[in-house]
Design an enzyme around this catalytic site. Structure first.
Site, PDB file in Angstrom:
ATOM      1  N   HIS A 137       0.786  -1.153   0.358  1.00 35.91           N
ATOM      2  CA  HIS A 137      -0.132  -0.004  -0.331  1.00 35.91           C
ATOM      3  C   HIS A 137       0.862   1.139  -0.030  1.00 35.91           C
ATOM      4  O   HIS A 137       1.065   2.083  -0.914  1.00 35.91           O
ATOM      5  CB  HIS A 137      -1.283   0.128   1.441  1.00 35.91           C
ATOM      6  N   GLU A 138       1.856   1.244   1.161  1.00 31.28           N
ATOM      7  CA  GLU A 138       2.524   2.461   1.065  1.00 31.28           C
ATOM      8  C   GLU A 138       3.075   3.140  -0.087  1.00 31.28           C
ATOM      9  O   GLU A 138       3.248   3.816  -0.797  1.00 31.28           O
ATOM     10  CB  GLU A 138       4.159   2.090   2.107  1.00 31.28           C
ATOM     11  N   HIS A 197       1.519   4.398  -3.096  1.00 30.48           N
ATOM     12  CA  HIS A 197       1.148   5.724  -3.115  1.00 30.48           C
ATOM     13  C   HIS A 197       2.424   6.240  -3.532  1.00 30.48           C
ATOM     14  O   HIS A 197       2.430   7.469  -4.080  1.00 30.48           O
ATOM     15  CB  HIS A 197       1.720   6.298  -2.190  1.00 30.48           C
ATOM     16  N   GLU A 228      -6.397   7.048  -1.426  1.00 34.44           N
ATOM     17  CA  GLU A 228      -6.572   5.646  -0.342  1.00 34.44           C
ATOM     18  C   GLU A 228      -6.611   4.385  -1.389  1.00 34.44           C
ATOM     19  O   GLU A 228      -5.893   3.369  -1.151  1.00 34.44           O
ATOM     20  CB  GLU A 228      -7.161   5.800   0.764  1.00 34.44           C
TER      21      GLU A 228
HETATM   22 ZN   LIG Z   1      -2.197   5.386   2.235  1.00 38.93          ZN
END
Ligand SMILES: [Zn+2]
Length: 265
Positions: free
Chosen positions: A135-136, A139, A197
């Site tokens: 997830h990181e 981004h 997100e």
């Molecule tokens: Zn996030």
């Protein structure tokens, strides 16, 4: 003067919009990603010097590096399969575990990753750690920080040209720190947007699966994270990654697509 100013901003907007290699979404990008990556290297070094990095011999530090290695190689495969390997040219991956009770982790432009030991109490297993790191990393790959920095710069009426960092633009430096803020003790001022997100969840699940980790672990992980947020001290992670009740529903919706990439290792 005013109409001219408006015109130049319009030109700037057109010139500064780019289509992201993985999400396919058009984004405002005022900063060359290469200059953010350069800036990140310096910030990362300073952060590691000022914090207690857990030695590589430690089993948790080794786990962070192992997950990082598997994810970065899955991402390389993903970009190669889409004829976009060049996008990763400046990525110099680094994965470090730092002794800190904060529930947090981040990835700066160019693949500079830190996991705080406090996060491990919520991840509880290697697969959930892979979910968070994927997830990181998404981004960073989706250049979400660049997008947020660009939006704030426009809002503040900043003129950005060339490498604002080497020009010693203190306002730009301050925006960088508010977006990435690795060492900042201040609350994170510029959290990811809901759209960002969802993108990080969606592609993060794919990278998790490609790295040989079961993406279905994302559901119990986010349930644990949400439970933690009801405590006295909400996790730092949630202030930069706002979550709501829809998140888990969306993750379940993305799951069939992610599972197509999943082969247990
Ligand atoms: Zn996030």
């Amino acid at each position: 003067m005013k109409p001219f100013y408006f015109f130049s901003l319009t030109v700037l907007f057109i010139a500064a919009c780019s289509t992201n290699a993985i999400t396919g979404r058009k984004q405002l990008q005022l900063f060359p990603e290469s200059s953010l990556q350069q800036q990140a290297v310096g910030e990362y070094r300073t952060f590691l010097q000022q914090n207690k990095v857990v030695a590589a011999g430690n089993s948790n530090a080794a786990m962070v590096k192992r997950v990082g290695g598997r994810l970065s190689s899955a991402i390389k495969t993903y970009y190669a399969s889409r004829q976009k390997p060049v996008e990763l040219n400046n990525y110099q991956w680094e994965f470090n575990l730092v002794e800190d009770k904060q529930i947090n982790a981040w990835c700066m432009p160019g693949g500079k990753v830190v996991v705080y030991t406090g996060l491990l109490s919520v991840t509880q297993n290697e697969t959930a750690l892979a979910v968070v790191l994927a997830h990181e990393i998404t981004h960073a790959l989706a250049q979400h920080g660049n997008e947020r920095m660009s939006q704030v710069s426009i809002a503040q009426g900043l003129q950005v040209a060339g490498n604002a960092f080497t020009q010693g633009n203190t306002q730009v430096n301050s925006i960088f720190n508010n977006v990435y803020g690795p060492g900042a003790s201040i609350a994170v001022l510029l959290p990811n947007s809901r759209k960002q997100e969802l993108e990080a969840d969606r592609f993060g699940l794919i990278f998790t699966a490609m790295a040989g980790y079961d993406p279905r672990e994302a559901v119990p992980f986010w349930e644990r994270m949400e439970k933690t947020s009801k405590g006295n001290e909400p996790p730092q992670f949630l202030s930069s990654h706002p979550s709501d009740a829809n998140r888990i529903a969306e993750i379940k919706r993305y799951m069939p697509a992610a599972l197509k990439y999943y082969k247990r290792k």
